[in-house]
Enzyme design. Structure first.
Site, PDB file in Angstrom:
ATOM      1  CE1 TYR A  91      58.561  13.177 -69.524  1.00 29.96           C
ATOM      2  CE2 TYR A  91      59.932  15.135 -69.776  1.00 29.96           C
ATOM      3  CZ  TYR A  91      59.770  13.827 -69.352  1.00 29.96           C
ATOM      4  OH  TYR A  91      60.823  13.163 -68.764  1.00 29.96           O
ATOM      5  CE1 TYR A 464      59.886  12.594 -62.762  1.00 28.37           C
ATOM      6  CE2 TYR A 464      60.880  10.924 -64.161  1.00 28.37           C
ATOM      7  CZ  TYR A 464      60.797  12.244 -63.731  1.00 28.37           C
ATOM      8  OH  TYR A 464      61.631  13.201 -64.266  1.00 28.37           O
ATOM      9  NE  ARG A 465      59.479  14.662 -65.934  1.00 27.88           N
ATOM     10  CZ  ARG A 465      59.906  15.912 -66.122  1.00 27.88           C
ATOM     11  NH1 ARG A 465      59.040  16.900 -66.237  1.00 27.88           N
ATOM     12  NH2 ARG A 465      61.197  16.177 -66.203  1.00 27.88           N
TER      13      ARG A 465
END
Length: 519
Positions: A91, A464-465
């Site tokens: 991420y 969601y992310r």
């Protein structure tokens, strides 16, 4: 420093001035602006190695030092990117979204305060899942933690990014209760009951009086969280469950339509995750042991791998926690439900307090072995995830899987996917594993990801992310009323951070007048 991206409007001389100011309030040993320092804080799994380079880093060790550092950042209008431990691999890791930002590394802040009577803990950003687990073991505390697949990471950081674990407390962000936060101005606030001086209920009642701010600091750039309260699960009397394998891709529909009602009813209180064969195989073997064929794996090779390891096309681990008699009754319901949909195999498991405990995520044991999957292709492995939110509907999930699987084949990538249950929703977590030493493969990742986002959006599914590269892209999919949610977020951002210094661009939230929107 000529090859290092500078913050917007900065010269090398101005960066040097800010560096000296940080050294004056933190000490030189907590300020890192060499070429090696900058390289150390880059994204190790970056799709584009030229993006998201920091200009330097700082490592405050106390709340007071965080406050002092933010005052310096405001003085120089210098963007700051806070990280807890920087282990949010896939991420962005340690890297900032906006190139030229200064990384605020909070990994040295490692205090733990435990309330055994109430089963709550206060952690600082640097506390890893291993740290908290070791603390509980060393003090013989009757509680289990919930861990993600990469337990190197921060307990706080994982909850702030809505990370997941394996036990009934696996939706970590829902277990937050009370925060201490340094606002971009340097002001210190405590949320919930912590806003009342001396209140003994800070970690017991999450709402306090007036607006509830805990979730406002989740996935946002409104403040630097320096303390977080969390609820932990009491050690259960027993654990029972089963590992279940299913043979066909189409079995996904029956699995979801069977497990979903059990989760909503409360028979299952954990958050089980249905994973495909590669999620299991990629930690046991590597691709080159099976084939050198280009493109996505053929069904024949997939069948060989599955046969070797005795795994289904899909697998799911279901667990029951609590009183032994209650678990025995629930197990019968679970066993019948699984047998009714014709599994390939059921492997039961059970444990009673006093017996030796298996060391797995299902018992709150920290682990890192799932990260082995990045070695699947060889070379410098990495991954990013595409994770849209779906309803708990088997037909919808199967259709989403088929669309996604077809795209993996189109782009010549091997499919690793899972469907993780919340109480009412599914998270369809798709891992894009890649070899950073393969220019051909790396050239596919960005168009592949953007295609998946577009495909999902056509059906109302949004992530969601997401990775740093795609925060604006994903933010744009939340488009009701012309993006009114983003306007609300940016209104709050400008009120709390008028100089726009804290994590510009995080979750698609940019300060007013920023040049930084990444399309």
């Amino acid at each position: 420093m000529a090859d290092i991206p500078l913050p917007p409007g900065f010269t090398e001389a101005k960066v040097t001035q800010a560096q000296r100011a940080f050294e004056s309030v933190l000490g030189a040993k907590k300020v890192f602006f060499t070429d090696l320092d900058r390289t150390s804080y880059e994204d190790k799994f970056a799709v584009d190695d030229a993006a998201h380079h920091p200009v330097g880093a700082i490592a405050p060790e106390s709340v007071e030092e965080v406050q002092a550092a933010l005052r310096v950042a405001n003085q120089y209008r210098l963007p700051i990117w806070p990280i807890s431990r920087g282990k949010n691999l896939g991420y962005g890791g340690t890297a900032p979204l906006l190139a030229g930002s200064v990384v605020m590394d909070l990994s040295r802040m490692k205090k733990i305060e435990f309330d055994e009577a109430n089963g709550t803990v206060i952690v600082e950003p640097g506390v890893s899942f291993y740290d908290l687990y070791d603390y509980i073991q060393a003090n013989n505390l009757p509680f289990w933690i919930s861990t993600p697949g990469n337990s190197w990471g921060s307990v706080m950081g994982n909850a702030l990014d809505r990370g997941l674990g394996y036990t009934p407390y696996g939706e970590h962000t829902k277990r937050i209760c009370g925060m201490e936060v340094v606002l971009p101005s340097g002001e210190l606030v405590r949320t919930g009951m912590g806003a009342a001086q001396g209140a003994p209920s800070w970690q017991l009642y999450p709402f306090g009086f007036g607006p509830g701010w805990d979730q406002m600091f989740v996935q946002s750039n409104f403040g630097v969280v320096t303390k977080m309260g969390l609820w932990l699960m009491p050690e259960p009397e027993s654990l029972m469950g089963m590992d279940v394998e299913f043979d066909r891709p189409e079995d996904l529909k029956a699995m979801i339509d069977t497990i979903g009602p059990l989760r909503r009813e409360g028979v299952l209180q954990q958050s089980p995750s249905i994973g495909n064969w590669l999620r299991a195989a990629a930690v046991l073997t590597t691709r080159d042991q099976w084939t050198d064929e280009p493109g996505a794996l053929s069904d024949a090779v997939i069948d060989k791998i599955r046969k070797q390891f005795g795994i289904g096309w899909w697998g799911v681990s279901l667990r029951l926690y609590g009183r032994e008699e209650v678990n025995k009754a629930a197990y019968k319901i679970l066993e019948k439900a699984m047998n009714d949909i014709n599994p390939m195999a059921i492997k039961p498991t059970s444990w009673v307090k006093g017996e030796p405990l298996e060391y797995t995520g299902w018992t709150g044991t920290p682990m890192t072995f799932p990260m082995q999957n990045v070695n699947w292709y060889g070379g410098r492995g990495g991954h990013i995830g595409f994770s849209p939110v779906l309803p708990q509907d088997g037909t919808a999930a199967l259709e989403q899987f088929k669309r996604t699987y077809a795209r993996y084949q189109e782009y010549g990538m091997d499919y690793q996917g899972s469907f993780a249950f919340g109480e009412r929703h599914l998270l369809n977590v798709n891992a894009m594993i890649f070899d950073k030493d393969s220019p051909e493969m790396m050239a596919k990742v960005d168009p592949f990801f953007r295609t998946l986002v577009a495909d999902a959006k056509q059906h109302g599914y949004c992530e969601y992310r997401t990775h740093l590269d795609y925060m604006d892209l994903v933010s744009d999919t939340y488009d009701f009323n012309g993006g009114s949610l983003r306007r609300l977020n940016e209104t709050v951002k400008d009120a709390l951070d008028p100089n726009g210094i804290l994590a510009p661009g995080k979750s698609g939230i940019w300060p007013k007048g920023s040049k930084g929107r990444v399309a």
